[in-house]
Scaffold this active site. Structure first.
Site, PDB file in Angstrom:
ATOM      1  CG  ASP A   1      -1.909  -1.065   1.282  1.00  0.00           C
ATOM      2  OD1 ASP A   1      -2.128  -1.668   0.221  1.00  0.00           O
ATOM      3  OD2 ASP A   1      -2.458  -1.332   2.365  1.00  0.00           O
TER       4      ASP A   1
HETATM    5  P1  NAP Z   1       0.846  -3.954   3.122  1.00  0.00           P
HETATM    6  O1  NAP Z   1       0.223  -2.992   2.176  1.00  0.00           O
HETATM    7  O2  NAP Z   1      -0.027  -4.562   4.155  1.00  0.00           O
HETATM    8  O3  NAP Z   1       1.508  -5.089   2.206  1.00  0.00           O
HETATM    9  C1  NAP Z   1       2.321  -6.067   2.728  1.00  0.00           C
HETATM   10  C2  NAP Z   1       2.695  -7.005   1.598  1.00  0.00           C
HETATM   11  O4  NAP Z   1       3.664  -7.882   2.133  1.00  0.00           O
HETATM   12  C3  NAP Z   1       1.542  -7.853   1.111  1.00  0.00           C
HETATM   13  O5  NAP Z   1       1.054  -7.413  -0.130  1.00  0.00           O
HETATM   14  C4  NAP Z   1       2.112  -9.284   1.049  1.00  0.00           C
HETATM   15  O6  NAP Z   1       2.008  -9.768  -0.294  1.00  0.00           O
HETATM   16  C5  NAP Z   1       3.584  -9.092   1.412  1.00  0.00           C
HETATM   17  N1  NAP Z   1       4.075 -10.155   2.279  1.00  0.00           N
HETATM   18  C6  NAP Z   1       3.482 -10.721   3.344  1.00  0.00           C
HETATM   19  N2  NAP Z   1       4.247 -11.673   3.868  1.00  0.00           N
HETATM   20  C7  NAP Z   1       5.377 -11.710   3.122  1.00  0.00           C
HETATM   21  C8  NAP Z   1       6.564 -12.491   3.161  1.00  0.00           C
HETATM   22  N3  NAP Z   1       6.746 -13.448   4.077  1.00  0.00           N
HETATM   23  N4  NAP Z   1       7.513 -12.260   2.236  1.00  0.00           N
HETATM   24  C9  NAP Z   1       7.341 -11.301   1.297  1.00  0.00           C
HETATM   25  N5  NAP Z   1       6.234 -10.536   1.208  1.00  0.00           N
HETATM   26  C10 NAP Z   1       5.266 -10.737   2.110  1.00  0.00           C
HETATM   27  O7  NAP Z   1       2.085  -3.341   3.888  1.00  0.00           O
HETATM   28  P2  NAP Z   1       2.735  -1.893   3.851  1.00  0.00           P
HETATM   29  O8  NAP Z   1       3.053  -1.481   2.460  1.00  0.00           O
HETATM   30  O9  NAP Z   1       3.808  -1.922   4.873  1.00  0.00           O
HETATM   31  O10 NAP Z   1       1.566  -0.931   4.301  1.00  0.00           O
HETATM   32  C11 NAP Z   1       1.094  -0.902   5.622  1.00  0.00           C
HETATM   33  C12 NAP Z   1      -0.419  -0.809   5.612  1.00  0.00           C
HETATM   34  O11 NAP Z   1      -0.868  -1.006   6.955  1.00  0.00           O
HETATM   35  C13 NAP Z   1      -0.913   0.536   5.145  1.00  0.00           C
HETATM   36  O12 NAP Z   1      -2.092   0.388   4.394  1.00  0.00           O
HETATM   37  C14 NAP Z   1      -1.203   1.259   6.457  1.00  0.00           C
HETATM   38  O13 NAP Z   1      -2.187   2.252   6.315  1.00  0.00           O
HETATM   39  C15 NAP Z   1      -1.693   0.109   7.310  1.00  0.00           C
HETATM   40  N6  NAP Z   1      -1.556   0.361   8.746  1.00  0.00           N
HETATM   41  C16 NAP Z   1      -0.344   0.648   9.278  1.00  0.00           C
HETATM   42  C17 NAP Z   1      -0.229   0.935  10.613  1.00  0.00           C
HETATM   43  C18 NAP Z   1       1.093   1.309  11.227  1.00  0.00           C
HETATM   44  O14 NAP Z   1       1.098   1.830  12.341  1.00  0.00           O
HETATM   45  N7  NAP Z   1       2.207   1.054  10.576  1.00  0.00           N
HETATM   46  C19 NAP Z   1      -1.355   0.891  11.429  1.00  0.00           C
HETATM   47  C20 NAP Z   1      -2.590   0.555  10.857  1.00  0.00           C
HETATM   48  C21 NAP Z   1      -2.663   0.295   9.513  1.00  0.00           C
HETATM   49  P3  NAP Z   1       2.039 -11.348  -0.584  1.00  0.00           P
HETATM   50  O15 NAP Z   1       0.969 -11.951   0.283  1.00  0.00           O
HETATM   51  O16 NAP Z   1       1.766 -11.453  -2.036  1.00  0.00           O
HETATM   52  O17 NAP Z   1       3.397 -11.825  -0.191  1.00  0.00           O
END
Ligand code: NAP
Length: 466
Positions: free
Chosen positions: A390
């Protein structure tokens, strides 16, 4: 000495130092470079606060205190040893315990003092008990969702917000009734029960993935209830510590919501994290992605002069940070300029990526915030996205229909080549497709983050990539 102790001067001085340490602790935690010292300052402050309380001449018997200390340590020590990915639910449990303590103290004060207490004290006590109770069950629910003991998806029904508001209003009406009729002690258990119920109802409609923001908000409630308890117990230390906790929790939740471009109302009432349908429907999709092997990735990386690594939740899940450090070392040794682009909400808790990369001893000056690194992508040869999704999705800039439209992102698509390590084409937290993967300059590196980065490192070490 004993007269000083008796007059309470030493205790006041100890409390003053503890208060100062709490403030210094928060200040030091502002930067990854000083964060460890911040934690130590906070721990020392807490130790002094407990020691000062134990010196209090109001204590008549230490037996129960000793039992409580042992019980608290039995629960606290294993809680402090959980895995990094379990820290959000661990934090929620700590809030639950703190809130339970505030509620129990508040209830006992009601029974001890309500006959003679002035209206102000009764009002503060009511606030303390309502906030404490709803924070207790709300935090337990949040921990349950994060640990996947409870269903992650938001549970919603028609008129839910109205029902929730009515339950909260009922707790407030009961509190007002009690303040006007303090002899009617039977109202107290009812008020507590309704507040406990509200804590559960408040969390049910919120998706598991939104829990970190909610926990930070609950942190703020726990702080406010502790500050209220400070007024009741006439403890300046509790007032200040509670206010610091309340304010920092609120600021953190606001910052997290801002970084996701979402309003508080959307987080609390938006039932986000449900299955979304965005992008072309499955079956209609004619777009293709290009994939590459670890060997090809190693060749591209070693030919680059500037690489920006963008970590995300997948790096945390795979525990790939140490392999990422090896990759950083291997590329730096070859003279490649390697930096890290950190999105404020990458991962699932604030500072998630900073903590993991610090654990792997990546130099702090290589970790750049989103605002600092975004200007550099256009001069970057390779943006290597490791388990992030994301936070790199260009739809946030270009697609007004996207649920994440307006969320600030890392502009990896401006780099000459983008390489994305993830296991498949699954979406991330927001549940939406990422057009980045279909761009001409993007190569998908399919696999587990730890294993794939490890393969690249082996290729760099053994191969002829020069
Ligand atoms: P993300 O959008 O959740 O994407 C994580 C990606 O990691 C997934 O598409 C997944 O794809 C891949 N993944 C999972 N396990 C894996 C593995 N073992 N090896 C390789 N890839 C793996 O993560 P992000 O880009 O870090 O974004 C964070 C999201 O969380 C944002 O939407 C944010 O708003 C939300 N959020 C964050 C917080 C905070 O405090 N940081 C709090 C609430 C919400 P595959 O399954 O295809 O591998």
């Amino acid at each position: 000495m004993s007269s000083l102790l008796h007059s309470g001067v030493i205790i006041e001085v100890v409390y003053l130092i503890a208060t100062a340490l709490f403030i210094v602790s928060l200040k030091l935690m502002n930067s990854p470079r000083t964060a460890r010292h911040g934690v130590w300052a906070g721990e020392l402050g807490m130790l002094l606060a407990i020691a000062g309380t134990l010196l209090s001449h109001g204590i008549v018997d230490y037996k129960w205190i000793a039992i409580a200390l042992v019980l608290g340590s039995i629960i606290g020590v294993p809680l402090g040893m959980v895995h990094m990915t379990a820290v959000p639910q661990r934090t929620a449990l700590s809030h639950a315990f703190g809130a339970l303590c505030v509620t129990l103290v508040g209830v006992s004060e009601f029974y001890l003092r309500s006959a003679t207490a002035p209206v102000f004290l009764l009002s503060v006590l009511s606030l303390e008990v309502i906030l404490g109770s709803l924070t207790f069950t709300g935090s337990l629910m949040a921990a349950g969702k994060l640990q996947e003991l409870l269903p992650q998806r938001p549970i919603t029904y028609k008129g839910q917000n109205l029902v929730n508001l009515a339950v909260l209003a009922l707790a407030v009406v009961l509190a007002l009734h009690f303040i006007l009729h303090p002899s009617q002690l039977h109202v107290i258990p009812l008020m507590v029960a309704i507040s406990l119920l509200f804590g559960v109802l408040m969390i049910i409609p919120i998706g598991g993935a939104d829990m970190p923001t909610v926990i930070s908000l609950l942190n703020s409630y726990a702080g406010l209830s502790a500050a209220a308890m400070g007024f009741v117990l006439q403890s300046k230390l509790l007032i200040v510590a509670g206010a610091l906790d309340g304010a920092s929790g609120l600021i953190l939740s606001i910052n997290m919501s801002k970084a996701m471009n979402r309003s508080f109302t959307n987080v609390l009432f938006g039932a986000f994290g449900q299955e979304q349908s965005s992008g072309p429907a499955a079956g209609d999709d004619t777009r293709t992605v290009r994939s590459a092997t670890a060997e090809e990735a190693a060749a591209i990386l070693s030919a680059a002069s500037k690489v920006v690594i963008v970590p995300g939740y997948g790096m945390a899940v795979a525990q790939a940070q140490h392999k990422v450090r090896e990759l950083y070392d291997a590329l730096s040794k070859r003279g490649v300029d390697v930096k890290f682009g950190i999105h404020p909400v990458a991962g699932r808790m604030p500072g998630h990526m900073n903590v993991l990369l610090a654990e792997a001893d990546i130099p702090y000056d290589k970790l750049l915030d989103m605002d600092e690194i975004n200007g550099e992508f256009s001069q970057t040869d390779v943006a290597l996205v490791i388990g992030a999704n994301d936070v790199t999705n260009p739809a946030a800039r270009t697609d007004p229909g996207s649920p994440i439209f307006g969320m600030p992102i890392l502009d990896v698509d401006k780099a000459r080549t983008v390489m994305v390590i993830k296991r498949g084409m699954s979406p991330g937290f927001a549940g939406i497709d990422n057009p980045l993967y279909y761009l001409d300059g993007t190569l998908m590196l399919f696999g587990d983050a730890k294993a794939f980065v490890g393969s690249i490192v082996r290729e760099l070490a053994g191969g002829n990539h020069s």
